[in-house]
Design a protein around this motif. Structure first.
Motif, PDB file in Angstrom:
ATOM      1  N   LEU A  53      11.637  59.014  19.752  1.00 20.76           N
ATOM      2  CA  LEU A  53      11.527  58.002  20.450  1.00 20.76           C
ATOM      3  C   LEU A  53      12.222  57.583  21.708  1.00 20.76           C
ATOM      4  CD1 LEU A  53      10.669  54.649  20.041  1.00 20.76           C
ATOM      5  CD2 LEU A  53      12.699  54.419  18.614  1.00 20.76           C
ATOM      6  N   ASP A  54      11.731  57.664  22.746  1.00 19.44           N
ATOM      7  CA  ASP A  54      12.528  57.646  23.869  1.00 19.44           C
ATOM      8  C   ASP A  54      13.178  56.176  24.328  1.00 19.44           C
ATOM      9  OD1 ASP A  54      13.379  58.310  26.521  1.00 19.44           O
ATOM     10  OD2 ASP A  54      11.787  57.285  27.690  1.00 19.44           O
ATOM     11  N   VAL A  55      14.449  55.941  24.832  1.00 21.89           N
ATOM     12  CA  VAL A  55      14.975  54.663  24.666  1.00 21.89           C
ATOM     13  C   VAL A  55      14.578  53.645  25.749  1.00 21.89           C
ATOM     14  CG1 VAL A  55      17.416  53.528  25.362  1.00 21.89           C
ATOM     15  CG2 VAL A  55      17.319  55.609  23.914  1.00 21.89           C
ATOM     16  N   MET A  56      14.388  54.369  26.874  1.00 23.38           N
ATOM     17  CA  MET A  56      13.816  53.410  28.182  1.00 23.38           C
ATOM     18  C   MET A  56      12.487  53.211  28.531  1.00 23.38           C
ATOM     19  SD  MET A  56      16.669  51.996  29.218  1.00 23.38           S
ATOM     20  CE  MET A  56      16.010  51.525  30.827  1.00 23.38           C
ATOM     21  N   MET A  57      11.685  52.033  27.916  1.00 24.81           N
ATOM     22  CA  MET A  57      10.260  52.040  27.891  1.00 24.81           C
ATOM     23  C   MET A  57      10.078  50.627  28.187  1.00 24.81           C
ATOM     24  SD  MET A  57       9.000  53.989  24.590  1.00 24.81           S
ATOM     25  CE  MET A  57      10.103  52.998  23.537  1.00 24.81           C
ATOM     26  N   PRO A  58       8.776  50.391  28.814  1.00 27.69           N
ATOM     27  CA  PRO A  58       8.423  49.035  29.147  1.00 27.69           C
ATOM     28  C   PRO A  58       8.157  48.251  27.860  1.00 27.69           C
ATOM     29  CG  PRO A  58       6.619  50.468  29.529  1.00 27.69           C
ATOM     30  CD  PRO A  58       7.871  51.359  29.194  1.00 27.69           C
ATOM     31  N   GLN A  59       8.033  47.084  27.993  1.00 22.79           N
ATOM     32  CA  GLN A  59       7.381  45.966  26.822  1.00 22.79           C
ATOM     33  C   GLN A  59       8.408  45.906  25.632  1.00 22.79           C
ATOM     34  OE1 GLN A  59       3.416  45.904  25.704  1.00 22.79           O
ATOM     35  NE2 GLN A  59       2.834  47.297  27.338  1.00 22.79           N
ATOM     36  N   MET A  60       8.853  47.220  24.973  1.00 27.08           N
ATOM     37  CA  MET A  60       9.763  47.085  23.847  1.00 27.08           C
ATOM     38  C   MET A  60      10.551  48.232  24.056  1.00 27.08           C
ATOM     39  SD  MET A  60       8.347  46.602  19.948  1.00 27.08           S
ATOM     40  CE  MET A  60       9.445  46.571  18.558  1.00 27.08           C
ATOM     41  N   ASP A  61      11.737  48.375  24.178  1.00 32.15           N
ATOM     42  CA  ASP A  61      12.533  49.558  24.391  1.00 32.15           C
ATOM     43  C   ASP A  61      12.924  50.347  23.013  1.00 32.15           C
ATOM     44  OD1 ASP A  61      14.787  48.534  23.035  1.00 32.15           O
ATOM     45  OD2 ASP A  61      15.799  47.938  24.973  1.00 32.15           O
ATOM     46  N   GLY A  62      13.305  51.532  23.282  1.00 34.58           N
ATOM     47  CA  GLY A  62      13.626  52.361  21.945  1.00 34.58           C
ATOM     48  C   GLY A  62      14.425  51.613  20.893  1.00 34.58           C
ATOM     49  N   TRP A  63      15.646  50.959  21.241  1.00 37.25           N
ATOM     50  CA  TRP A  63      16.447  50.283  20.324  1.00 37.25           C
ATOM     51  C   TRP A  63      15.660  49.216  19.461  1.00 37.25           C
ATOM     52  CZ3 TRP A  63      19.306  53.785  19.963  1.00 37.25           C
ATOM     53  CH2 TRP A  63      20.173  54.458  21.219  1.00 37.25           C
ATOM     54  N   GLU A  64      14.789  48.194  20.190  1.00 37.01           N
ATOM     55  CA  GLU A  64      14.030  47.500  19.273  1.00 37.01           C
ATOM     56  C   GLU A  64      13.198  48.032  18.416  1.00 37.01           C
ATOM     57  OE1 GLU A  64      13.181  43.630  22.122  1.00 37.01           O
ATOM     58  OE2 GLU A  64      12.998  45.555  23.458  1.00 37.01           O
ATOM     59  N   THR A  65      12.610  49.168  18.948  1.00 33.34           N
ATOM     60  CA  THR A  65      11.326  49.814  18.277  1.00 33.34           C
ATOM     61  C   THR A  65      12.232  50.481  16.952  1.00 33.34           C
ATOM     62  OG1 THR A  65      10.324  50.212  20.368  1.00 33.34           O
ATOM     63  CG2 THR A  65       9.667  51.583  18.263  1.00 33.34           C
ATOM     64  N   LEU A  66      13.460  50.894  17.203  1.00 29.84           N
ATOM     65  CA  LEU A  66      14.010  51.355  15.858  1.00 29.84           C
ATOM     66  C   LEU A  66      14.370  50.450  14.859  1.00 29.84           C
ATOM     67  CD1 LEU A  66      15.506  53.869  14.697  1.00 29.84           C
ATOM     68  CD2 LEU A  66      17.417  53.538  16.146  1.00 29.84           C
ATOM     69  N   ARG A  67      14.630  49.202  15.451  1.00 27.09           N
ATOM     70  CA  ARG A  67      15.214  48.349  14.462  1.00 27.09           C
ATOM     71  C   ARG A  67      13.990  47.729  13.768  1.00 27.09           C
ATOM     72  NH1 ARG A  67      19.012  46.679  18.573  1.00 27.09           N
ATOM     73  NH2 ARG A  67      17.170  45.010  19.507  1.00 27.09           N
ATOM     74  N   ALA A  68      12.748  47.670  14.489  1.00 25.09           N
ATOM     75  CA  ALA A  68      11.411  47.151  13.882  1.00 25.09           C
ATOM     76  C   ALA A  68      11.043  48.543  12.857  1.00 25.09           C
ATOM     77  CB  ALA A  68      10.371  47.091  14.753  1.00 25.09           C
ATOM     78  N   ILE A  69      11.265  49.649  13.145  1.00 28.87           N
ATOM     79  CA  ILE A  69      10.957  50.858  12.105  1.00 28.87           C
ATOM     80  C   ILE A  69      11.789  50.564  11.001  1.00 28.87           C
ATOM     81  CG2 ILE A  69      11.029  53.343  11.683  1.00 28.87           C
ATOM     82  CD1 ILE A  69      10.217  53.646  14.702  1.00 28.87           C
ATOM     83  N   ARG A  70      12.937  50.443  11.185  1.00 30.14           N
ATOM     84  CA  ARG A  70      13.852  50.366   9.897  1.00 30.14           C
ATOM     85  C   ARG A  70      13.619  49.029   9.052  1.00 30.14           C
ATOM     86  NH1 ARG A  70      13.838  54.942   9.787  1.00 30.14           N
ATOM     87  NH2 ARG A  70      15.298  56.418  10.820  1.00 30.14           N
ATOM     88  N   ASN A  71      13.332  47.874   9.763  1.00 31.15           N
ATOM     89  CA  ASN A  71      12.946  46.525   9.063  1.00 31.15           C
ATOM     90  C   ASN A  71      11.613  46.750   8.395  1.00 31.15           C
ATOM     91  OD1 ASN A  71      15.479  45.643   9.731  1.00 31.15           O
ATOM     92  ND2 ASN A  71      14.956  44.802  11.568  1.00 31.15           N
ATOM     93  N   ASN A  72      10.679  47.672   8.711  1.00 31.51           N
ATOM     94  CA  ASN A  72       9.637  47.689   7.883  1.00 31.51           C
ATOM     95  C   ASN A  72       9.528  48.234   6.616  1.00 31.51           C
ATOM     96  OD1 ASN A  72       6.828  48.639   7.324  1.00 31.51           O
ATOM     97  ND2 ASN A  72       6.191  47.546   9.067  1.00 31.51           N
ATOM     98  N   GLU A  73       9.306  47.992   5.429  1.00 31.40           N
ATOM     99  CA  GLU A  73       9.376  48.452   4.237  1.00 31.40           C
ATOM    100  C   GLU A  73       8.347  49.689   3.999  1.00 31.40           C
ATOM    101  OE1 GLU A  73      10.937  48.820   0.533  1.00 31.40           O
ATOM    102  OE2 GLU A  73      11.159  47.109   1.912  1.00 31.40           O
ATOM    103  N   ASN A  74       7.578  49.941   4.924  1.00 30.81           N
ATOM    104  CA  ASN A  74       6.562  51.035   4.758  1.00 30.81           C
ATOM    105  C   ASN A  74       7.405  52.336   5.580  1.00 30.81           C
ATOM    106  OD1 ASN A  74       4.699  50.171   3.391  1.00 30.81           O
ATOM    107  ND2 ASN A  74       3.625  49.036   5.324  1.00 30.81           N
ATOM    108  N   THR A  75       8.191  52.210   6.677  1.00 30.46           N
ATOM    109  CA  THR A  75       8.839  53.200   7.400  1.00 30.46           C
ATOM    110  C   THR A  75      10.291  52.990   7.507  1.00 30.46           C
ATOM    111  OG1 THR A  75       8.518  51.572   9.509  1.00 30.46           O
ATOM    112  CG2 THR A  75       6.420  52.814   9.035  1.00 30.46           C
ATOM    113  N   LYS A  76      10.920  52.547   6.752  1.00 32.31           N
ATOM    114  CA  LYS A  76      12.462  52.377   6.747  1.00 32.31           C
ATOM    115  C   LYS A  76      13.081  53.629   6.536  1.00 32.31           C
ATOM    116  CE  LYS A  76      12.925  50.727   1.936  1.00 32.31           C
ATOM    117  NZ  LYS A  76      13.605  49.987   1.134  1.00 32.31           N
TER     118      LYS A  76
END
Length: 207
Positions: A53-76
Protein backbone atom coordinates in the motif's frame (compact mmCIF):
# COMPACT_ATOMS: atom_id res chain seq x y z
CA UNK A 1 7.28 -16.89 0.61
CA UNK A 2 3.87 -18.52 0.44
CA UNK A 3 3.78 -20.31 -2.89
CA UNK A 4 1.64 -18.48 -5.43
CA UNK A 5 0.67 -15.80 -2.91
CA UNK A 6 -1.54 -13.12 -4.42
CA UNK A 7 -0.52 -9.53 -3.77
CA UNK A 8 -2.80 -6.51 -4.17
CA UNK A 9 -0.63 -3.58 -5.26
CA UNK A 10 -2.21 -0.24 -4.39
CA UNK A 11 -0.06 2.42 -6.03
CA UNK A 12 -0.66 5.21 -8.53
CA UNK A 13 2.65 4.28 -10.19
CA UNK A 14 2.63 0.47 -10.01
CA UNK A 15 4.68 -0.46 -13.11
CA UNK A 16 7.88 -1.54 -11.35
CA UNK A 17 6.26 -3.76 -8.73
CA UNK A 18 3.64 -5.19 -11.08
CA UNK A 19 6.39 -6.34 -13.45
CA UNK A 20 8.94 -7.45 -10.85
CA UNK A 21 6.88 -9.49 -8.38
CA UNK A 22 5.56 -12.09 -10.88
CA UNK A 23 9.18 -12.98 -11.66
CA UNK A 24 9.48 -14.14 -8.04
CA UNK A 25 6.39 -16.34 -8.08
CA UNK A 26 3.80 -13.86 -6.87
CA UNK A 27 0.44 -13.28 -8.52
CA UNK A 28 -0.44 -9.60 -8.59
CA UNK A 29 -3.58 -7.50 -8.87
CA UNK A 30 -3.12 -3.77 -9.38
CA UNK A 31 -5.25 -0.76 -8.45
CA UNK A 32 -4.12 2.86 -8.42
CA UNK A 33 -5.98 4.34 -5.44
CA UNK A 34 -7.54 3.46 -2.12
CA UNK A 35 -11.12 3.63 -3.37
CA UNK A 36 -10.46 0.96 -5.99
CA UNK A 37 -8.50 -1.05 -3.42
CA UNK A 38 -11.53 -1.30 -1.14
CA UNK A 39 -13.72 -2.27 -4.09
CA UNK A 40 -11.27 -5.04 -5.01
CA UNK A 41 -11.13 -6.27 -1.43
CA UNK A 42 -14.90 -6.22 -1.14
CA UNK A 43 -15.26 -8.80 -3.91
CA UNK A 44 -12.01 -10.78 -3.77
CA UNK A 45 -10.62 -10.44 -0.25
CA UNK A 46 -10.43 -14.21 0.27
CA UNK A 47 -8.03 -14.66 -2.66
CA UNK A 48 -5.62 -11.89 -1.61
CA UNK A 49 -2.75 -12.73 0.74
CA UNK A 50 -1.15 -9.31 1.18
CA UNK A 51 -1.52 -5.63 0.30
CA UNK A 52 1.40 -3.43 -0.74
CA UNK A 53 0.00 0.00 0.00
CA UNK A 54 1.54 3.24 -1.20
CA UNK A 55 0.97 6.22 1.09
CA UNK A 56 0.67 9.07 -1.41
CA UNK A 57 -2.26 8.43 -3.75
CA UNK A 58 -5.19 10.41 -5.18
CA UNK A 59 -8.80 10.11 -3.88
CA UNK A 60 -7.95 8.06 -0.79
CA UNK A 61 -4.41 7.96 0.60
CA UNK A 62 -2.65 5.00 2.13
CA UNK A 63 -3.43 5.85 5.75
CA UNK A 64 -7.16 6.19 5.06
CA UNK A 65 -7.08 2.94 3.10
CA UNK A 66 -5.26 1.15 5.91
CA UNK A 67 -7.85 2.31 8.45
CA UNK A 68 -10.64 1.09 6.15
CA UNK A 69 -8.96 -2.31 5.79
CA UNK A 70 -8.55 -2.69 9.55
CA UNK A 71 -12.13 -1.56 10.25
CA UNK A 72 -13.59 -4.15 7.88
CA UNK A 73 -14.47 -7.47 9.51
CA UNK A 74 -13.42 -9.40 6.39
CA UNK A 75 -9.97 -7.81 6.02
CA UNK A 76 -8.92 -6.77 9.52
CA UNK A 77 -6.18 -9.44 9.63
CA UNK A 78 -5.02 -9.01 6.03
CA UNK A 79 -1.25 -8.34 5.95
CA UNK A 80 -0.38 -4.80 4.81
CA UNK A 81 3.05 -3.38 4.04
CA UNK A 82 3.15 0.39 3.63
CA UNK A 83 5.36 1.95 0.96
CA UNK A 84 6.40 5.45 1.91
CA UNK A 85 8.78 8.17 0.77
CA UNK A 86 11.72 9.25 2.90
CA UNK A 87 10.07 12.56 3.86
CA UNK A 88 7.03 10.67 5.21
CA UNK A 89 9.00 8.32 7.43
CA UNK A 90 8.10 10.27 10.56
CA UNK A 91 4.49 9.16 10.02
CA UNK A 92 5.36 5.48 10.20
CA UNK A 93 4.78 5.23 13.96
CA UNK A 94 1.21 6.35 13.39
CA UNK A 95 0.90 3.88 10.53
CA UNK A 96 2.02 1.01 12.72
CA UNK A 97 -0.55 2.07 15.31
CA UNK A 98 -3.23 1.97 12.60
CA UNK A 99 -2.25 -1.65 11.98
CA UNK A 100 0.40 -1.78 9.26
CA UNK A 101 2.43 -5.01 9.49
CA UNK A 102 5.59 -3.40 8.15
CA UNK A 103 6.79 -0.55 5.98
CA UNK A 104 9.51 0.12 3.44
CA UNK A 105 10.91 3.47 2.36
CA UNK A 106 11.30 4.51 -1.28
CA UNK A 107 13.57 4.19 -3.11
CA UNK A 108 14.02 0.59 -1.96
CA UNK A 109 16.07 -2.40 -3.09
CA UNK A 110 13.81 -5.20 -4.31
CA UNK A 111 15.45 -7.99 -2.25
CA UNK A 112 14.77 -5.92 0.86
CA UNK A 113 11.06 -5.68 0.01
CA UNK A 114 10.88 -9.40 -0.87
CA UNK A 115 12.44 -10.35 2.47
CA UNK A 116 9.94 -8.19 4.35
CA UNK A 117 7.05 -9.68 2.38
CA UNK A 118 8.18 -13.22 3.14
CA UNK A 119 8.57 -12.45 6.84
CA UNK A 120 5.11 -10.87 7.11
CA UNK A 121 3.47 -13.73 5.24
CA UNK A 122 5.12 -16.29 7.53
CA UNK A 123 3.85 -14.69 10.70
CA UNK A 124 0.47 -13.65 9.38
CA UNK A 125 -2.82 -14.72 10.97
CA UNK A 126 -4.56 -14.07 7.65
CA UNK A 127 -4.42 -17.65 6.37
CA UNK A 128 -5.65 -18.88 9.74
CA UNK A 129 -8.61 -16.50 9.60
CA UNK A 130 -9.42 -17.51 6.01
CA UNK A 131 -9.41 -21.15 7.09
CA UNK A 132 -11.83 -20.33 9.90
CA UNK A 133 -14.16 -18.80 7.34
CA UNK A 134 -13.92 -21.95 5.22
CA UNK A 135 -14.55 -24.29 8.10
CA UNK A 136 -17.42 -22.35 9.65
CA UNK A 137 -19.51 -21.68 6.53
CA UNK A 138 -22.79 -23.56 6.25
CA UNK A 139 -25.51 -23.21 3.61
CA UNK A 140 -28.77 -21.62 4.71
CA UNK A 141 -32.08 -23.02 3.53
CA UNK A 142 -32.96 -24.99 0.41
CA UNK A 143 -30.69 -24.55 -2.62
CA UNK A 144 -32.22 -23.73 -5.99
CA UNK A 145 -30.65 -25.67 -8.91
CA UNK A 146 -28.22 -23.81 -11.17
CA UNK A 147 -28.43 -23.74 -14.94
CA UNK A 148 -25.65 -25.27 -17.01
CA UNK A 149 -24.22 -21.82 -17.80
CA UNK A 150 -24.35 -20.81 -14.14
CA UNK A 151 -22.42 -23.97 -13.27
CA UNK A 152 -19.83 -23.03 -15.90
CA UNK A 153 -19.45 -19.57 -14.38
CA UNK A 154 -19.18 -20.98 -10.86
CA UNK A 155 -16.56 -23.50 -11.95
CA UNK A 156 -14.42 -20.71 -13.41
CA UNK A 157 -14.87 -18.66 -10.22
CA UNK A 158 -13.66 -21.69 -8.26
CA UNK A 159 -10.56 -21.76 -10.48
CA UNK A 160 -9.81 -18.19 -9.39
CA UNK A 161 -10.81 -16.49 -12.65
CA UNK A 162 -11.78 -12.81 -12.61
CA UNK A 163 -15.02 -11.57 -14.17
CA UNK A 164 -13.09 -10.38 -17.20
CA UNK A 165 -11.35 -13.73 -17.64
CA UNK A 166 -14.67 -15.57 -17.32
CA UNK A 167 -16.24 -13.26 -19.91
CA UNK A 168 -13.41 -13.93 -22.36
CA UNK A 169 -13.57 -17.69 -21.74
CA UNK A 170 -17.34 -17.85 -22.31
CA UNK A 171 -17.43 -15.20 -25.07
CA UNK A 172 -19.81 -12.94 -23.19
CA UNK A 173 -19.64 -9.41 -21.74
CA UNK A 174 -18.50 -8.57 -18.21
CA UNK A 175 -22.01 -7.40 -17.35
CA UNK A 176 -23.38 -10.82 -18.32
CA UNK A 177 -20.95 -12.52 -15.94
CA UNK A 178 -22.02 -10.16 -13.13
CA UNK A 179 -25.67 -10.98 -13.85
CA UNK A 180 -24.93 -14.71 -13.67
CA UNK A 181 -23.05 -14.24 -10.39
CA UNK A 182 -25.89 -12.27 -8.84
CA UNK A 183 -28.30 -15.03 -9.81
CA UNK A 184 -25.94 -17.69 -8.44
CA UNK A 185 -25.64 -15.83 -5.12
CA UNK A 186 -29.43 -15.59 -4.83
CA UNK A 187 -30.00 -19.24 -5.69
CA UNK A 188 -27.33 -20.47 -3.30
CA UNK A 189 -28.33 -17.94 -0.61
CA UNK A 190 -24.77 -16.65 -0.23
CA UNK A 191 -23.27 -13.16 -0.22
CA UNK A 192 -19.82 -13.59 -1.75
CA UNK A 193 -17.77 -15.46 -4.34
CA UNK A 194 -15.95 -17.26 -1.54
CA UNK A 195 -19.14 -18.60 0.06
CA UNK A 196 -20.48 -19.62 -3.36
CA UNK A 197 -17.34 -21.61 -4.13
CA UNK A 198 -17.26 -23.23 -0.68
CA UNK A 199 -20.87 -24.32 -0.97
CA UNK A 200 -20.33 -25.55 -4.53
CA UNK A 201 -17.43 -27.71 -3.38
CA UNK A 202 -19.39 -29.06 -0.40
CA UNK A 203 -22.30 -29.99 -2.67
CA UNK A 204 -20.12 -31.30 -5.53
CA UNK A 205 -21.42 -28.66 -7.93
CA UNK A 206 -17.96 -28.11 -9.40
CA UNK A 207 -15.35 -30.64 -10.33
Amino acid sequence: MEEFSKILIVDDNPKYLSEALPMYGYTVQVVTNGVDAMKALETDYASIDMVLLDVMMPQMDGWETLRAIRNNENTKYLPVIMITAVNEEHKIVSGLKYGADDYIVKPFILPNLLARMEAVLRRSKWQEEKNKTVNSFEPKGDIEPLTEREREVLKLVAEGKSNQEIAEKLFVRDVTVKTHLNTIFKKLKVKSRTQAVLLAIQMNMVG
